[in-house]
Motif scaffolding. Structure first.
Motif, PDB file in Angstrom:
ATOM      1  N   ILE A   1      64.025  45.891  36.780  1.00  0.00           N
ATOM      2  CA  ILE A   1      65.234  46.694  36.993  1.00  0.00           C
ATOM      3  C   ILE A   1      64.962  47.809  37.998  1.00  0.00           C
ATOM      4  N   SER A   2      63.797  48.465  37.807  1.00  0.00           N
ATOM      5  CA  SER A   2      63.503  49.587  38.697  1.00  0.00           C
ATOM      6  C   SER A   2      63.237  49.105  40.122  1.00  0.00           C
ATOM      7  N   GLU A   3      62.736  47.900  40.260  1.00  0.00           N
ATOM      8  CA  GLU A   3      62.536  47.323  41.592  1.00  0.00           C
ATOM      9  C   GLU A   3      63.872  47.185  42.322  1.00  0.00           C
TER      10      GLU A   3
ATOM     11  N   VAL B   1      51.364  42.995  34.213  1.00  0.00           N
ATOM     12  CA  VAL B   1      52.406  44.013  34.327  1.00  0.00           C
ATOM     13  C   VAL B   1      52.057  44.936  35.482  1.00  0.00           C
ATOM     14  N   ARG B   2      50.751  45.189  35.620  1.00  0.00           N
ATOM     15  CA  ARG B   2      50.308  46.120  36.665  1.00  0.00           C
ATOM     16  C   ARG B   2      50.572  45.592  38.065  1.00  0.00           C
ATOM     17  N   TYR B   3      50.755  44.284  38.213  1.00  0.00           N
ATOM     18  CA  TYR B   3      51.105  43.737  39.525  1.00  0.00           C
ATOM     19  C   TYR B   3      52.604  43.513  39.639  1.00  0.00           C
ATOM     20  N   GLY B   4      53.343  44.130  38.762  1.00  0.00           N
ATOM     21  CA  GLY B   4      54.787  43.991  38.811  1.00  0.00           C
ATOM     22  C   GLY B   4      55.266  42.636  38.329  1.00  0.00           C
ATOM     23  N   GLY B   5      54.450  41.961  37.541  1.00  0.00           N
ATOM     24  CA  GLY B   5      54.890  40.716  36.941  1.00  0.00           C
ATOM     25  C   GLY B   5      54.485  39.477  37.722  1.00  0.00           C
TER      26      GLY B   5
ATOM     27  N   TYR C   1      55.489  43.793  26.043  1.00  0.00           N
ATOM     28  CA  TYR C   1      55.378  43.354  27.432  1.00  0.00           C
ATOM     29  C   TYR C   1      56.708  42.920  28.032  1.00  0.00           C
ATOM     30  N   GLN C   2      57.462  42.191  27.246  1.00  0.00           N
ATOM     31  CA  GLN C   2      58.730  41.690  27.785  1.00  0.00           C
ATOM     32  C   GLN C   2      59.601  42.833  28.270  1.00  0.00           C
ATOM     33  N   LYS C   3      59.662  43.863  27.408  1.00  0.00           N
ATOM     34  CA  LYS C   3      60.488  45.016  27.751  1.00  0.00           C
ATOM     35  C   LYS C   3      59.928  45.736  28.979  1.00  0.00           C
ATOM     36  N   GLN C   4      58.599  45.832  29.033  1.00  0.00           N
ATOM     37  CA  GLN C   4      57.962  46.484  30.179  1.00  0.00           C
ATOM     38  C   GLN C   4      58.305  45.756  31.467  1.00  0.00           C
ATOM     39  N   LEU C   5      58.229  44.428  31.422  1.00  0.00           N
ATOM     40  CA  LEU C   5      58.517  43.626  32.611  1.00  0.00           C
ATOM     41  C   LEU C   5      59.961  43.809  33.066  1.00  0.00           C
TER      42      LEU C   5
END
Lengths: 396, 290
Positions: free
Chosen positions: B88-90, A204-208, B79-83
């Motif tokens: 989205i924010s990207e 997650v810290r690498y943006g996926g 995690y899924q939600k975090q990703l």
């Protein structure tokens, strides 16, 4: 609650705590403080105070069941005071002198063998004759090897070098039968499988973007070992050696349990784990008092199945029986109990010292009944022969 | 306090003996965990349920099993939600700090039983069931929670308990627990109840049943427990059997041995046990109990 002849409640409680400590309770300063707090708010109801202290001080079933006696002994000076062997007034043992039953087992002077009462079925006599001949001829038995330099002396019995040797061997043996059974996987760097969930989480810290890969594998879980050691008359030559082996196993392998049997069954794990080897062995010999007659493996296993089996046996347990298979009880009984045992345990290993002899065949009714339920049947009369079965056990 | 706990427990259908009542009282007084050991089926888990009822609070249950880990017992990030949030924010190209704060917030935290327990407003009853099935490592982790009632989540910091839960641990003794854990707990061994207490339990759980029948059932079962059985009937089995007898309109157990024999499947759970309790044994036990 104030005990006669003391200065105050603090002294009383401290005295009681140290009384419990000397009987094997592990209690700290905190417990004493809490006990005082509990007793300050008391209203003089003795039965309830006892129950409160019981809940506070005990930690397992053994302590739970012995607490009432200890409580009475301390507060009312009733019953026995200590349970440790040094002060056990019940037995006639005053010093480290060997009890009679054990002098047979530990005495290695050859004249002891003449008094040895060969027991059980008719063919035992033949075997016993054979045994002595063999002993002289081959010198294969450990008992004869040590005859020249040992007398009946517990210090000899607990020779640190031999114990160390036995411990090493027992540990290796236990390592050998360690097996992997679990299907669950654990995070592990060198694992075989990808752990998707954790990989995504750590990336997650690498943006996926998948940079940090997490893996998992099935962890090695230690197998549990339960040893049942036959200490009957017919096994006397091997008792010394086997006891060392059992001690080694129990001290080295955390997940293990040891039992002695003869006509009765006794759990000896805690005794054997004592750091003081001489004390452990003396305790053992005291515990074996009252043993007599022949082996009643069937009955002992019945007791085991009914009581200890639930606690000690799991699907990862290996049971090792050390016995020559001369059974007084009925073979049928032995068969059903072994069947029961096999239902709970993963594997059953029978180590028979007689198997090391030439011309020995397991023909006794008991052995015949037992054989179908045994996963591995091997000889064991010296440390060397035990070490030899290690690779075989690993293959099982 | 003692009497009230006893009466209130019996009010919700749990009849406790003296030592257990004292242990529960002490655990509430000292705010310490209570470790209950005993055979399967003696009603260890039921203690926690009843306690939650009389304290009128939530029961949070953590069933232990081999391989139970922090992610399943305490907390896990979604995690899924975090990703998704990151992606989205990207696309919106919003600043990185904002996203970080956002995805490591409460919204993305999945709370598991232990974390739930320390975050309740009212002190709940936390039942850690069959702790002996969990691994040693998990037991060690539990020590921190049981002594300080706080949980550390690296991304959020240390979460202190808003209220100290009433913790009940149960164990069937399949594995020896560590001394460290035992020392932090009060201890009580729960045995099969005496026939008198068992009768009270039957009456509390099945009020419609006649006292005489309840008494017979209790004494029959206590006799049965002395037989050589693979699996001794527990309290739940006794209650099942009582229900069965009541449903079949049997008023006395020495009435019809044939029927009685058929109902024994409620009490005996293995083939060997069923075979070993022959009609003769049944009639002997029933004769004694009646």
């Amino acid at each position: 609650m104030v005990k006669a002849g003391s200065t105050g409640p603090l002294d009383n409680v401290q005295g009681f705590v140290s009384h419990l400590r000397s009987n094997g309770f592990s209690l700290g300063q905190k417990e004493t403080e809490q006990a005082l707090n509990v007793l300050i708010n008391t209203n003089g109801n003795l039965a309830r105070d006892r129950n409160r202290l019981k809940a506070l001080f005990t930690g397992n079933h053994d302590q739970w069941s012995s607490f009432d006696n200890l409580f009475e002994a301390f507060w009312f000076r009733r019953g026995k005071k200590r349970n440790t062997w040094q002060h056990n007034t019940k037995t006639s043992e005053k010093s480290c002198k060997l009890p009679e039953v054990w002098s047979d087992h530990l005495n290695e002077e050859t004249n002891g063998q003449e008094n040895a009462t060969p027991q059980i079925e008719t063919n035992v006599h033949e075997h016993n004759d054979g045994e002595e001949k063999n002993q002289v001829a081959t010198g294969r038995l450990i008992a004869t090897k040590h005859t020249a330099r040992t007398k009946t002396d517990l210090r000899q019995f607990v020779d640190p070098e031999e114990i160390a040797e036995a411990e090493k061997l027992a540990y290796n043996l236990a390592k050998a039968i360690q097996h992997k059974l679990s299907r669950r996987r654990r995070l592990d760097k060198r694992g075989r499988w990808l752990d998707f969930r954790r990989t995504i989480r750590s990336n997650v810290r690498y943006g996926g973007d998948l940079i940090d890969i997490k893996k998992q594998r099935i962890p090695e879980r230690p197998v549990k070992i339960v040893v049942l050691l036959d200490v009957s008359g017919s096994m006397q030559h091997y008792s010394r050696f086997f006891l060392q082996f059992v001690k080694g196993l129990v001290c080295q392998w955390l997940e293990s349990d040891a039992f002695l049997f003869h006509t009765k069954l006794i759990r000896v794990t805690d005794t054997i784990r004592d750091n003081n080897t001489t004390r452990a062995m003396t305790k053992l010999s005291l515990m074996a008092e009252g043993f007599g007659g022949g082996t009643k493996l069937g009955e002992c296993l019945k007791v085991f199945n009914a009581t200890y089996a639930k606690k000690t046996l799991t699907s990862r347990t290996t049971v090792i029986i050390l016995s020559d298979g001369y059974e007084v009880g009925s073979a049928e009984n032995l068969k059903t109990e072994l069947q029961q045992l096999k239902k709970r345990a993963k594997r059953l290993i029978w180590l028979n010292p007689l198997l090391g002899w030439e011309n020995y065949a397991p023909v006794t009714a008991a052995m015949q009944a037992a054989l179908p339920h045994i996963d591995h049947f091997a000889a064991a009369n010296t440390l060397v022969s035990l070490a030899a079965i290690e690779p075989e056990l690993a293959r099982l | 306090m003692y009497q009230t706990i006893k009466t209130r427990l019996s009010g919700v259908g749990y009849i406790a003996d003296d030592s257990l009542t004292t242990a529960i009282e002490l655990a509430l007084d000292l705010a310490r965990p209570l470790l209950l050991e005993g055979e399967a089926g003696v009603g260890k888990t039921e203690v926690a349920k009843s306690l939650a009822k009389i304290l009128d609070t939530n029961l949070i249950r953590l069933q232990c099993y081999e391989g139970l880990d922090v992610a399943n017992a305490i907390y896990e990030w979604n995690y899924q939600k975090q990703l998704l949030a990151i992606k989205i924010s990207e696309s919106r190209s919003s600043p990185a700090e904002g996203i970080e704060d956002q995805i490591f917030s409460e919204k993305y935290l999945l709370t598991r039983p232990l974390l739930q327990a320390v975050r309740q407003e009212n002190p709940p009853v936390l039942l850690i069931d069959e702790i002996d099935r969990a691994d040693m490592e998990f037991e060690a982790y539990l020590l921190e929670i049981l002594s300080d009632y706080q949980i550390t989540v690296p991304e959020l910091g240390t979460i202190k308990a808003t209220s100290v839960p009433h913790v009940i641990l149960t164990s069937n003794g399949t594995r020896e627990l560590s001394d460290a854990l035992r020392r932090r707990c009060l201890y009580s061994y729960v045995d099969f109840p005496e026939p008198e207490i068992e009768r009270e339990i039957i009456l509390a759980r099945l009020p419609e049943i006649e006292i005489q029948l309840a008494d017979q059932i209790a004494r029959f079962v206590s006799g049965l427990r002395r037989e050589d059985l693979e699996k001794l009937p527990g309290m739940a089995e006794t209650l099942d059997w009582a229900h069965a007898l009541y449903g079949m309109k049997i008023t006395s157990i020495d009435q019809d041995f044939g029927k009685l024999q058929q109902t024994l499947i409620c009490l005996l759970k293995t083939e060997r046990d069923l075979k070993s309790v022959t009609p003769e044994v049944t009639s002997r036990l029933a004769g004694k109990a009646a």
